[in-house]
Design a protein around this motif. Structure first.
Motif, mmCIF file in Angstrom:
data_model
loop_
_atom_site.group_PDB
_atom_site.id
_atom_site.type_symbol
_atom_site.label_atom_id
_atom_site.label_comp_id
_atom_site.label_asym_id
_atom_site.label_seq_id
_atom_site.Cartn_x
_atom_site.Cartn_y
_atom_site.Cartn_z
ATOM 1 N N THR A 173 0.830 -1.214 0.000
ATOM 2 C CA THR A 173 0.000 0.000 0.000
ATOM 3 C C THR A 173 0.858 1.256 0.000
ATOM 4 O O THR A 173 0.614 2.210 -0.749
ATOM 5 C CB THR A 173 -0.929 0.000 1.230
ATOM 6 O OG1 THR A 173 -1.732 -1.185 1.209
ATOM 7 C CG2 THR A 173 -1.822 1.219 1.225
ATOM 8 N N SER A 174 1.891 1.259 0.827
ATOM 9 C CA SER A 174 2.771 2.425 0.923
ATOM 10 C C SER A 174 3.477 2.704 -0.394
ATOM 11 O O SER A 174 3.629 3.853 -0.806
ATOM 12 C CB SER A 174 3.800 2.198 2.036
ATOM 13 O OG SER A 174 4.745 3.235 2.065
ATOM 14 N N ASN A 194 0.091 2.497 -3.709
ATOM 15 C CA ASN A 194 -1.283 2.991 -3.594
ATOM 16 C C ASN A 194 -1.546 4.215 -4.457
ATOM 17 O O ASN A 194 -2.685 4.446 -4.888
ATOM 18 C CB ASN A 194 -1.607 3.306 -2.127
ATOM 19 C CG ASN A 194 -3.087 3.235 -1.842
ATOM 20 O OD1 ASN A 194 -3.794 2.416 -2.412
ATOM 21 N ND2 ASN A 194 -3.571 4.105 -0.974
ATOM 22 N N LYS A 195 -0.512 4.998 -4.710
ATOM 23 C CA LYS A 195 -0.689 6.215 -5.508
ATOM 24 C C LYS A 195 -0.463 5.975 -7.006
ATOM 25 O O LYS A 195 -0.612 6.895 -7.806
ATOM 26 C CB LYS A 195 0.245 7.309 -4.998
ATOM 27 C CG LYS A 195 -0.095 7.782 -3.583
ATOM 28 C CD LYS A 195 0.824 8.903 -3.122
ATOM 29 C CE LYS A 195 0.467 9.355 -1.703
ATOM 30 N NZ LYS A 195 1.370 10.438 -1.226
ATOM 31 N N LYS A 196 -0.110 4.749 -7.346
ATOM 32 C CA LYS A 196 0.081 4.425 -8.759
ATOM 33 C C LYS A 196 -1.284 4.274 -9.425
ATOM 34 O O LYS A 196 -2.156 3.553 -8.930
ATOM 35 C CB LYS A 196 0.852 3.114 -8.907
ATOM 36 C CG LYS A 196 2.279 3.161 -8.384
ATOM 37 C CD LYS A 196 3.229 3.743 -9.416
ATOM 38 C CE LYS A 196 4.677 3.633 -8.955
ATOM 39 N NZ LYS A 196 5.622 4.230 -9.914
#
Length: 351
Positions: free
Chosen positions: A48-49, A52-54
């Protein structure tokens, strides 16, 4: 193209995984579906770290346990979220393997691939043997019995190796899977990949083949195929029920040969995951008891009434089968324990 990758407690491999997928995530024609299969370490937090922003990565958590359930969860996620099934494709990748970028680039630049339902590409356990450049065409894969090839195991075509009884090393049209309601059998933890492919072949897909190798298969000593499977006898029985269904309408001789081929391979593989698994210190008398239980199982009775040992291409497997047929466990024990020792030493040297 969608890539479904289940993961479970992969913290020790996370940096390698991150490095392996970095190049393909640069492409906007691919989306990865990372399925958390009940990790109880920090794997999910790491995923997630990092991702997650991909925009082309989705991280989801599976409700049921097991790799088959995780793959099915990934498929259902796509069915619920993909708007255009017609020209959408899916493949599977184990977390410790990777797919070369050339496959995705070639896929993007070859719209004619959409006339197929199921497209094979090659694999290798040697990174240096992989192809990096995009493919330019997909050849029809016709005039072959896909089910028979799957049961027989990996095969060679134009100096590349292909495997029809794995979930990876192929692209499958998402709409084909959806309309035929094809999923992994969640009751199986062993041979489930073979049954998944046989279910696909039962629906007569239009098959193609890419004459290049894009999938790197890492021989992980901790994977299921190298670990102890306590219920392998029950798993073999469940898989054999599916094999009998698949071959039921075939001609008698073809049916007989394919069933024997499956039993032959299942017996040999069971020795390595049940009788004398690689990742354990195998005590002689306990291993001998497991060998006896395996050999006496009813589904293997037909093997001991044939001369099928002549059909083995692998010399070690041929010798194993001969010794098993003669009930000679001591030489089997010595041979495989030495074999496992050498493999463990090679793994330790690499690490």
């Amino acid at each position: 193209m969608f890539i479904i990758t289940p993961f479970h407690n992969i913290k020790p491999y996370f940096k390698t995984f991150k490095r392996n997928i970095a190049s393909i995530l640069e492409l906007d024609s691919v989306e990865m579906i990372l399925v958390n299969d009940h990790s109880d370490d920090t794997s999910n937090q790491l995923m997630t770290s990092e991702f997650n922003k991909k925009g082309n990565v989705s991280i989801i958590s599976c409700e049921s346990e097991g790799v088959s359930a995780a793959r099915n969860f990934g498929l259902n996620y796509l069915y619920e979220n993909v708007k255009n099934y017609t020209n959408s494709w899916v493949t599977f990748c184990d977390f410790d393997d990777y797919i070369e970028k050339g496959l995705i680039v070639g896929f993007r630049e070859n719209p004619l691939i959409n006339k197929y339902d199921y497209v094979l590409f090659g694999y290798s356990t040697d990174r240096l043997q992989l192809d990096h450049k995009p493919f330019f065409s997909v050849k029809p894969f016709e005039g072959v019995d896909l089910g028979a090839l799957a049961i027989e195991g990996p095969f060679r075509e134009k100096n590349r190796t292909y495997n029809l009884n794995s979930p990876w090393g192929r692209l499958i049209k998402l709409d084909f899977l959806r309309k035929n309601k094809i999923f992994f059998d969640e009751k199986l933890t062993f041979r489930e990949d073979l049954i998944f492919n046989l279910t696909i072949f039962a629906h007569s897909p239009k098959a193609g083949i890419i004459l290049r190798s894009y999938y790197y298969y890492y021989l992980n000593p901790n994977s299921v195929v190298h670990s102890y499977i306590k219920n392998v006898i029950q798993q073999n029985r469940l898989a054999y029920i599916n094999i009998k269904k698949f071959t039921d309408k075939m001609q008698d001789e073809v049916k007989k040969n394919l069933r024997l081929e499956f039993l032959k391979n299942a017996f040999i593989q069971s020795i390595f995951v049940f009788v004398l698994p690689k990742g354990r210190h195998n005590k002689y008398f306990l291993s001998k008891k497991r060998f006896k239980n395996l050999r006496m199982d009813a589904i293997f009775e037909a093997l001991w009434r044939t001369d099928i040992d002549k059909s083995f291409k692998n010399k070690m497997n041929k010798l194993l089968f001969y010794l098993a047929n003669k009930r000679l466990f001591l030489p089997i024990y010595v041979m495989i324990e030495f074999h496992n020792f050498i493999l463990r030493k090679k793994t330790d040297d690499k690490n």
